[in-house]
Design a protein around this motif. Structure first.
Motif, PDB file in Angstrom:
ATOM      1  N   GLU A  63       1.115   2.809   0.060  1.00  0.00           N
ATOM      2  CA  GLU A  63       0.232   3.969   0.091  1.00  0.00           C
ATOM      3  C   GLU A  63      -1.224   3.543  -0.049  1.00  0.00           C
ATOM      4  O   GLU A  63      -1.536   2.597  -0.770  1.00  0.00           O
ATOM      5  CB  GLU A  63       0.605   4.918  -1.041  1.00  0.00           C
ATOM      6  CG  GLU A  63       1.982   5.503  -0.873  1.00  0.00           C
ATOM      7  CD  GLU A  63       2.322   6.484  -1.980  1.00  0.00           C
ATOM      8  OE1 GLU A  63       1.445   6.840  -2.778  1.00  0.00           O
ATOM      9  OE2 GLU A  63       3.491   6.892  -2.026  1.00  0.00           O
ATOM     10  N   PRO A  64      -2.135   4.264   0.614  1.00  0.00           N
ATOM     11  CA  PRO A  64      -3.546   3.871   0.553  1.00  0.00           C
ATOM     12  C   PRO A  64      -4.221   4.191  -0.776  1.00  0.00           C
ATOM     13  O   PRO A  64      -5.220   3.576  -1.116  1.00  0.00           O
ATOM     14  CB  PRO A  64      -4.184   4.681   1.678  1.00  0.00           C
ATOM     15  CG  PRO A  64      -3.285   5.833   1.882  1.00  0.00           C
ATOM     16  CD  PRO A  64      -1.905   5.366   1.524  1.00  0.00           C
ATOM     17  N   ASN A  65      -3.701   5.142  -1.544  1.00  0.00           N
ATOM     18  CA  ASN A  65      -4.321   5.562  -2.803  1.00  0.00           C
ATOM     19  C   ASN A  65      -5.747   6.025  -2.582  1.00  0.00           C
ATOM     20  O   ASN A  65      -6.007   6.810  -1.690  1.00  0.00           O
ATOM     21  CB  ASN A  65      -4.215   4.471  -3.873  1.00  0.00           C
ATOM     22  CG  ASN A  65      -2.771   4.158  -4.196  1.00  0.00           C
ATOM     23  OD1 ASN A  65      -1.967   5.074  -4.371  1.00  0.00           O
ATOM     24  ND2 ASN A  65      -2.425   2.893  -4.247  1.00  0.00           N
ATOM     25  N   LYS A  66      -6.711   5.518  -3.352  1.00  0.00           N
ATOM     26  CA  LYS A  66      -8.106   5.926  -3.199  1.00  0.00           C
ATOM     27  C   LYS A  66      -8.653   5.297  -1.928  1.00  0.00           C
ATOM     28  O   LYS A  66      -8.545   4.089  -1.730  1.00  0.00           O
ATOM     29  CB  LYS A  66      -8.898   5.468  -4.426  1.00  0.00           C
ATOM     30  CG  LYS A  66     -10.251   6.072  -4.534  1.00  0.00           C
ATOM     31  CD  LYS A  66     -10.871   5.746  -5.885  1.00  0.00           C
ATOM     32  CE  LYS A  66     -12.183   6.473  -6.041  1.00  0.00           C
ATOM     33  NZ  LYS A  66     -12.808   6.158  -7.318  1.00  0.00           N
ATOM     34  N   THR A  67      -9.276   6.130  -1.074  1.00  0.00           N
ATOM     35  CA  THR A  67      -9.663   5.666   0.249  1.00  0.00           C
ATOM     36  C   THR A  67     -11.097   6.042   0.584  1.00  0.00           C
ATOM     37  O   THR A  67     -11.529   7.157   0.314  1.00  0.00           O
ATOM     38  CB  THR A  67      -8.728   6.288   1.317  1.00  0.00           C
ATOM     39  OG1 THR A  67      -7.376   5.961   0.989  1.00  0.00           O
ATOM     40  CG2 THR A  67      -9.042   5.773   2.700  1.00  0.00           C
ATOM     41  N   LEU A  68     -11.816   5.106   1.194  1.00  0.00           N
ATOM     42  CA  LEU A  68     -13.146   5.361   1.720  1.00  0.00           C
ATOM     43  C   LEU A  68     -13.058   5.343   3.236  1.00  0.00           C
ATOM     44  O   LEU A  68     -12.585   4.373   3.822  1.00  0.00           O
ATOM     45  CB  LEU A  68     -14.138   4.292   1.252  1.00  0.00           C
ATOM     46  CG  LEU A  68     -15.527   4.358   1.892  1.00  0.00           C
ATOM     47  CD1 LEU A  68     -16.251   5.640   1.481  1.00  0.00           C
ATOM     48  CD2 LEU A  68     -16.336   3.128   1.523  1.00  0.00           C
ATOM     49  N   VAL A  69     -13.502   6.417   3.862  1.00  0.00           N
ATOM     50  CA  VAL A  69     -13.576   6.510   5.317  1.00  0.00           C
ATOM     51  C   VAL A  69     -15.052   6.440   5.682  1.00  0.00           C
ATOM     52  O   VAL A  69     -15.869   7.167   5.122  1.00  0.00           O
ATOM     53  CB  VAL A  69     -12.950   7.830   5.827  1.00  0.00           C
ATOM     54  CG1 VAL A  69     -13.136   7.977   7.334  1.00  0.00           C
ATOM     55  CG2 VAL A  69     -11.476   7.903   5.457  1.00  0.00           C
ATOM     56  N   VAL A  70     -15.388   5.568   6.620  1.00  0.00           N
ATOM     57  CA  VAL A  70     -16.777   5.417   7.039  1.00  0.00           C
ATOM     58  C   VAL A  70     -16.925   5.996   8.440  1.00  0.00           C
ATOM     59  O   VAL A  70     -16.229   5.591   9.367  1.00  0.00           O
ATOM     60  CB  VAL A  70     -17.217   3.934   7.027  1.00  0.00           C
ATOM     61  CG1 VAL A  70     -18.660   3.799   7.500  1.00  0.00           C
ATOM     62  CG2 VAL A  70     -17.041   3.345   5.633  1.00  0.00           C
ATOM     63  N   GLY A  71     -17.820   6.967   8.566  1.00  0.00           N
ATOM     64  CA  GLY A  71     -18.081   7.604   9.848  1.00  0.00           C
ATOM     65  C   GLY A  71     -17.967   9.105   9.730  1.00  0.00           C
ATOM     66  O   GLY A  71     -17.326   9.618   8.811  1.00  0.00           O
ATOM     67  N   ASP A  89      -7.028  10.439  -2.892  1.00  0.00           N
ATOM     68  CA  ASP A  89      -8.437  10.606  -3.231  1.00  0.00           C
ATOM     69  C   ASP A  89      -9.254   9.995  -2.091  1.00  0.00           C
ATOM     70  O   ASP A  89      -9.196   8.792  -1.864  1.00  0.00           O
ATOM     71  CB  ASP A  89      -8.709   9.888  -4.555  1.00  0.00           C
ATOM     72  CG  ASP A  89     -10.133  10.055  -5.049  1.00  0.00           C
ATOM     73  OD1 ASP A  89     -10.948  10.710  -4.366  1.00  0.00           O
ATOM     74  OD2 ASP A  89     -10.428   9.518  -6.124  1.00  0.00           O
ATOM     75  N   VAL A  90     -10.001  10.836  -1.362  1.00  0.00           N
ATOM     76  CA  VAL A  90     -10.702  10.373  -0.166  1.00  0.00           C
ATOM     77  C   VAL A  90     -12.194  10.698  -0.254  1.00  0.00           C
ATOM     78  O   VAL A  90     -12.583  11.807  -0.609  1.00  0.00           O
ATOM     79  CB  VAL A  90     -10.124  11.024   1.109  1.00  0.00           C
ATOM     80  CG1 VAL A  90     -10.839  10.520   2.357  1.00  0.00           C
ATOM     81  CG2 VAL A  90      -8.623  10.762   1.219  1.00  0.00           C
ATOM     82  N   THR A  91     -13.008   9.701   0.097  1.00  0.00           N
ATOM     83  CA  THR A  91     -14.454   9.863   0.208  1.00  0.00           C
ATOM     84  C   THR A  91     -14.855   9.480   1.625  1.00  0.00           C
ATOM     85  O   THR A  91     -14.338   8.506   2.174  1.00  0.00           O
ATOM     86  CB  THR A  91     -15.189   8.951  -0.799  1.00  0.00           C
ATOM     87  OG1 THR A  91     -14.780   9.313  -2.119  1.00  0.00           O
ATOM     88  CG2 THR A  91     -16.698   9.081  -0.679  1.00  0.00           C
ATOM     89  N   ILE A  92     -15.782  10.245   2.198  1.00  0.00           N
ATOM     90  CA  ILE A  92     -16.305   9.929   3.530  1.00  0.00           C
ATOM     91  C   ILE A  92     -17.785   9.596   3.398  1.00  0.00           C
ATOM     92  O   ILE A  92     -18.558  10.388   2.872  1.00  0.00           O
ATOM     93  CB  ILE A  92     -16.167  11.106   4.512  1.00  0.00           C
ATOM     94  CG1 ILE A  92     -14.717  11.542   4.639  1.00  0.00           C
ATOM     95  CG2 ILE A  92     -16.728  10.719   5.877  1.00  0.00           C
ATOM     96  CD1 ILE A  92     -14.534  12.758   5.517  1.00  0.00           C
TER      97      ILE A  92
END
Length: 148
Positions: A63-71, A89-92
């Motif tokens: 599982e990715p768990n805490k994830t940062l998406v760029v874009g 938990d996702v941040t963009i």
């Protein structure tokens, strides 16, 4: 099986350039063939070591768990949205405050507002990562970002 009835058509011309004919089917998938692009190591130190693309997310073994998406494009928001809906938990981060550039602004604002306020996504406009490091004691990745 359904595979026996599957037909693939590859066409690179625009529809206005040439009459392509007519295809009829119960289901049609149009795959545009867009390719994800990772930040270079010059843009973000250790990006090649620790980053994955939107294509890679589907073949992860854990599982990715805490994830940062760029874009801030539709693929970034689509991936961030479904990961958030799955409970991650996702941040963009996006280099500007314009998400879904090229789309109708009212609709883009409605979508990003929903993602942020109802899906729990964290939006970080005007930010890009410049360095990714692995914390030796925890094994977790730490991202350093800067305001654009």
């Amino acid at each position: 099986s359904n595979k026996d009835n599957l037909k693939e058509y590859y066409e690179t011309k625009k529809f206005n350039d040439e009459k392509l004919g007519k295809i009829t089917a119960d289901y049609i998938v149009v795959a545009t063939g867009g390719r994800p692009r990772l930040l270079s190591n010059k843009q973000c130190e250790n990006s090649d070591k620790y980053s994955i693309s939107s294509d890679d997310i589907f073949s992860m073994k854990q599982e990715p768990n805490k994830t940062l998406v760029v874009g801030g494009g539709y693929i970034a928001l689509e991936n961030a949205g479904f990961m958030s809906e799955l409970g991650y938990d996702v941040t963009i981060m996006n280099r500007t405050d314009v998400f879904l550039r090229g789309f109708d602004r009212d609709m883009a604002d409605l979508i990003t507002g929903h993602l942020e306020h109802h899906s729990g996504l964290k939006l970080m406009p005007w930010h890009l990562p410049f360095k990714i490091e692995k914390n030796q004691s925890t094994g977790k990745l730490e991202v350093n970002a800067k305001h654009q």
